[in-house]
Design an enzyme around this catalytic site. Structure first.
Site, mmCIF file in Angstrom:
data_model
loop_
_atom_site.group_PDB
_atom_site.id
_atom_site.type_symbol
_atom_site.label_atom_id
_atom_site.label_comp_id
_atom_site.label_asym_id
_atom_site.label_seq_id
_atom_site.Cartn_x
_atom_site.Cartn_y
_atom_site.Cartn_z
ATOM 1 N N TYR A 138 26.640 7.451 -34.978
ATOM 2 C CA TYR A 138 25.250 7.301 -34.539
ATOM 3 C C TYR A 138 24.653 8.633 -34.090
ATOM 4 O O TYR A 138 23.565 8.661 -33.530
ATOM 5 C CB TYR A 138 25.162 6.281 -33.404
ATOM 6 N N TYR A 160 20.496 -3.263 -35.076
ATOM 7 C CA TYR A 160 20.318 -3.367 -33.619
ATOM 8 C C TYR A 160 20.604 -2.022 -32.961
ATOM 9 O O TYR A 160 20.514 -1.892 -31.751
ATOM 10 C CB TYR A 160 21.282 -4.426 -33.052
ATOM 11 N N ARG A 161 20.897 -0.988 -33.748
ATOM 12 C CA ARG A 161 21.343 0.304 -33.223
ATOM 13 C C ARG A 161 21.223 1.279 -34.380
ATOM 14 O O ARG A 161 21.272 0.849 -35.523
ATOM 15 C CB ARG A 161 22.825 0.121 -32.855
#
Ligand code: ADP
Length: 519
Positions: free
Chosen positions: A91, A464-465
């Site tokens: 991420y 969601y991320r």
């Protein structure tokens, strides 16, 4: 002179600002050399890591030092990207969304403030890692279990703030968080919920307090710097069962999902359920070139052949149950009955009672075993996760599976995936595994991600991320009423953080003066 500076600030002003920060945190904790700054690049960048390069990193040791750094940041107008352990791999790792941001590295603030065995919670500072908390519980013979994510080397706080998950009944980490201390952009310190009452003992027990409930507002947002969180911990269970079920055919997927849903909603299975395909299983123990060295995705015939040789069914379902021994027996009976309607289903159960020597993974010991899969493509292994949220129905699972499998193969990758089921939602988890040293492969991973985010959004699915490179793209998919949600998020941003000091661009939320940077 600084080589990279935040937008709108001169190099000499920035140097002066860093000297003022050094007076607050100590010279050795203001990191400006090239080597230090490189330590904050994304170690798994699906593209040019330098596009998220930091101007500096500052590592305060206390709330007061954070307040001091914030005052300098407001005075000079430079942004801070708070991180806890900075292990947010896949991420962006420690890297900020916007190039030239200053990382506020909170790993020195690593006190375990309190562990309450009776009431089942811990209160921790940002730098407390899962390993550290595990060791603390062991050393003090505290009978509470963690819910580490895979891999488990990050911080308890960073993971909960990013809505990470683990594999126990406490696996949805942001839901298990209760009570927060936050430093607001203007330097004010606030405690949420019952923490608002001086001397109250239910800060980490009752989430909502009185009036609006703020904890979730500081999760995946850029409205404040979180300096303490309460996190619920599971009392050591009397017994545990690890369950592995396999079913033979690719086409069994919708039926499998229909079986899992009521078992999860009704809590018969009381932790996350993972469905995995063959590549996911292969990558855990081997590398791709042991099986295939040709062009493009691994041929489906070859995969079928490998499955046959290994006597593998197509899908593998794994989960654990935590309860008393007797109740586990009753749960297992129902579970076996439910799955056995699929012809050819196999069951494999391992059980432990409290006090027996257990497999580390069953005992939820943080570990890094999940990183074995990074070797799949060789070279400098990296991954990018695409994880849209789906309703746990056979129809939804089939739609997203078909899209992802097709696209991943179109771009020359192997579909490594499946689903993780929570109580009422599922996440389609597909890792795009690539070799960072192969520029073309990394570019392809980037393009693949871009394509599937858009196509999934057209079908009504979203993540969601997200990785820092794709925060705007994902936010774009939240498009109801012309992006009313984003407008609301940015109205809040302008109010709480008018100078845009904290984490510009995070989750697609930009401060007013930088909104032109939206990708
Ligand atoms: P990990 O625990 O995996 O190492 P990180 O420390 O990398 O997690 O944090 C993940 C993300 O969560 C960060 O990039 C940042 O956006 C956010 N974050 C982490 N810690 C804080 C904090 N203390 N306050 C506000 N946001 C935070």
């Amino acid at each position: 002179m600084a080589e990279i500076v935040p937008p709108g600030i001169s190099s000499s002003d920035f140097d002066r600002a860093m000297r003022e920060c050094a007076d607050i945190v100590g010279q050795e904790w203001v990191l400006t050399s090239q080597e230090d700054r490189d330590g904050y690049l994304d170690p798994m960048a699906p593209g040019d890591a330098a596009s998220h390069a930091v101007a500096a990193a500052i590592a305060p040791a206390s709330v007061e030092e954070i307040q001091g750094v914030l005052a300098v940041a407001r005075n000079y107008g430079f942004p801070l990207w708070p991180i806890s352990a900075g292990k947010n791999h896949g991420y962006g790792g420690p890297a900020p969304c916007m190039q030239g941001t200053v990382v506020l590295d909170l790993k020195r603030m690593n006190r375990i403030v309190e562990v309450n065995e009776e009431l089942g919670y811990a209160i921790v500072e940002p730098g407390v890692t899962f390993f550290q908390l595990f060791d603390y519980l062991e050393a003090n013979n505290i009978k509470l279990w963690l819910s580490p994510p895979a891999p488990g080397w990050g911080s308890v706080m960073g993971n909960a703030l990013e809505r990470g998950f683990g594999y126990t009944p406490y696996g949805d980490h942001s839901s298990m968080q209760c009570g927060m201390e936050v430093v607001l952009p203007d330097g004010e310190i606030l405690r949420t919920g019952m923490g608002g009452v001086e001397g109250n003992r239910t800060w980490a027990l009752f989430k909502h307090g009185y009036g609006p409930s703020w904890d979730q507002v500081f999760i995946q947002s850029n409205y404040g710097i979180v300096t303490k969180i309460g996190i619920w911990l599971m009392p050591e269970p009397e017994a545990t069962a690890s369950v592995r079920i396999t079913v033979p055919n690719e086409e069994d997927l919708p039926q499998l999902v229909e079986i899992i849903r009521p078992l999860r909603i009704g809590h018969t299975i009381n932790s996350s359920v993972v469905i995995a395909n063959a590549v996911r299983r292969l990558a855990a123990t081997s590398t791709r070139n042991e099986w295939y060295t040709g062009e493009g995705a691994m041929p489906e015939d070859l995969l079928r052949d490998i499955m046959q040789r290994n006597k593998w069914n197509f899908w593998e379902v794994s989960f654990a149950i935590f309860d008393s021994d007797e109740v586990i027996t009753a749960r297992l009976k129902e579970i076996e009955r439910a799955f056995s309607v699929i012809e050819g289903a196999t069951f494999d159960v391992t059980r432990w009672r409290r006090g027996e020597a257990m497999e580390k993974s069953a005992r939820r010991v943080p570990n890094l075993m999940a990183y074995q899969v990074l070797n799949w493509r060789g070279g400098r292994g990296a991954h990018l996760g695409f994880a849209p949220v789906v309703a746990p129905t056979g129809d939804d699972a089939t739609r997203i599976y078909n899209l992802m499998k097709r696209r991943i193969r179109d771009f020359g990758f192997d579909y490594f995936g499946g689903f993780t089921f929570f109580q009422r939602h599922a996440i389609h988890t597909s890792l795009i595994l690539f070799d960072q040293s192969d520029q073309q492969m990394a570019d392809n991973a980037h393009r693949l991600f871009d394509t599937v985010v858009r196509e999934a959004a057209e079908m009504g699915y979203s993540e969601y991320r997200s990785h820092v490179s794709f925060m705007d793209l994902v936010a774009d998919g939240y498009n109801y009423n012309g992006h009313a949600l984003r407008r609301m998020n940015e109205r809040m941003k302008d109010m709480i953080d008018p100078q845009g000091i904290i984490a510009p661009g995070k989750q697609g939320i930009w401060p007013a003066h930088l909104r032109g940077r939206r990708a």
